[in-house]
Design an enzyme around this catalytic site. Sequence first.
Site, PDB file in Angstrom:
ATOM      1  N   ARG A 179       0.400  -1.283  -0.177  1.00 58.90           N
ATOM      2  CA  ARG A 179      -0.144  -0.023   0.002  1.00 58.90           C
ATOM      3  C   ARG A 179       0.895   1.348  -0.451  1.00 58.90           C
ATOM      4  NH1 ARG A 179      -5.865  -0.282   2.105  1.00 58.90           N
ATOM      5  NH2 ARG A 179      -6.001  -2.216   1.209  1.00 58.90           N
ATOM      6  N   ASP A 222      -6.980  -2.263  -7.257  1.00 59.41           N
ATOM      7  CA  ASP A 222      -7.713  -3.357  -5.790  1.00 59.41           C
ATOM      8  C   ASP A 222      -7.470  -4.962  -6.143  1.00 59.41           C
ATOM      9  OD1 ASP A 222      -8.624  -2.041  -3.459  1.00 59.41           O
ATOM     10  OD2 ASP A 222      -9.548  -3.957  -3.308  1.00 59.41           O
ATOM     11  N   ARG A 261      -6.593  12.023  -5.551  1.00 60.77           N
ATOM     12  CA  ARG A 261      -7.690  11.164  -5.182  1.00 60.77           C
ATOM     13  C   ARG A 261      -9.210  12.434  -5.097  1.00 60.77           C
ATOM     14  NH1 ARG A 261      -9.824   7.794  -0.149  1.00 60.77           N
ATOM     15  NH2 ARG A 261     -10.721   9.939   0.523  1.00 60.77           N
ATOM     16  N   ARG A 307      -3.209   6.837   1.172  1.00 62.93           N
ATOM     17  CA  ARG A 307      -3.670   8.019   2.383  1.00 62.93           C
ATOM     18  C   ARG A 307      -3.252   8.598   2.656  1.00 62.93           C
ATOM     19  NH1 ARG A 307      -9.457   5.084   3.722  1.00 62.93           N
ATOM     20  NH2 ARG A 307      -7.940   3.743   3.610  1.00 62.93           N
TER      21      ARG A 307
END
Length: 360
Positions: free
Chosen positions: A28, A78, A41, A32
Amino acid sequence: MTSELKNDRFLRALRREETDCTPIWIMRQAGRYLPEYRATRKVAGDFLTLCKTPELACEVTLQPLERFDLDAAILFSDILTIPDAMGLGLSLNEGVGPKFANPVRTVDAIKALPVIDVQEELAYVFDAVRLIRSELDGRVPLIGFTGSPWTLMTYMVEGGSSKDFKFAKGMLHCEPKMSHVLLDRTADAVIAYLKAQVEAGAQALMVFDTWAGALSTPQYMEFSLAYMWKIVNALKEDEKTRDIPVTLFSKGGGLWLEKIAATGCDGVGLDWGVPISYARELIGDRVALQGNLDPTVLYANPETVRREAKLVLDDFGAHPGHIFNLGHGIHPGIDPENVKALVDTVHEHSANIRKQEAGS
Ligand code: CP3
């Protein structure tokens, strides 16, 4: 293919060849915790649009490489793209997690699942892979990935994330045959998906079995590992994918490492529950090991991050075949400065270990 790469440490480590220092990438790594990710995003509007817009997916894939000296890029996408393409109606909302409007809980629903044409339904993924390869221009290799059939099944049957896997494990217990039909179909889609990612330019593959640890040992063998075998066999039988290294990550799978390594995979991902020296003793010569710093160490200060990273490197020792990573994905609240401390420490300390070994 390796020769075109400016940095091939990651692929060399997967082949258990010597490297000047230990390669590192972070599960990841685009996400974020990076303000630039949150900005992109926002431009996309939502997470799925970000995944489905190759230019934006490419942009966020490259963001962590601009900040940190990482040794691999991972496709920004994803694991839920496959069930989405099967028509389960995926939505992903901040704070809610993934949700499927049409979970699959009956024999009829499983029978009705379409056999997807991955080239068509997931074209946006392969477009992103081609674009990322072109933008990377050989800086580091690009990793493609998928969820394991069992982990995908949990989302498809539960309709989202779950703590107890009431429906998915209920299906394994009460409807094992039906479960196998679902897992087998999902495995076929996974195989086609991975092959198409390689065709588009992925240089290594990773299978995430995030929910392996929810299974008992016999269940893991029957409902998860059997399909990992199927996937690895299919990739190794095809001349287009035979030489592409495959890493299997079964979170909570510390008890089953020998069985995982026996699938014919090239790398085994470790969560932080298993000492990496123990894993190496069991299987380290047959496969590369990827891992396994506890991701919560990154909530601490840079000094602690450096100390803990060195412990993992020292525990692995001066052998080839280690790819440094976290034991699971990086959390959204992490300070990027700590990530920088981690990446730099891994390179510096592992180079020192090699120098000491050469001098002794
Ligand atoms: O590693 C990378 O940088 C590549 C990108 C990547 C994402 N998801 C992006 C993402 C990868 C490899 C995944 C895999 C994935 N997705 C897994 C397996 C690995 C793991 O972490 O266990 C799983 C189980 C999923 C399913 C999934 N996707 C969940 C449960 C969630 C919500 C959780 C959360 O953090 O909100 C997602 C969304 C998701 N996938 C995000 C990212 C960056 C957050 C979406 C956002 O709000 O921007």
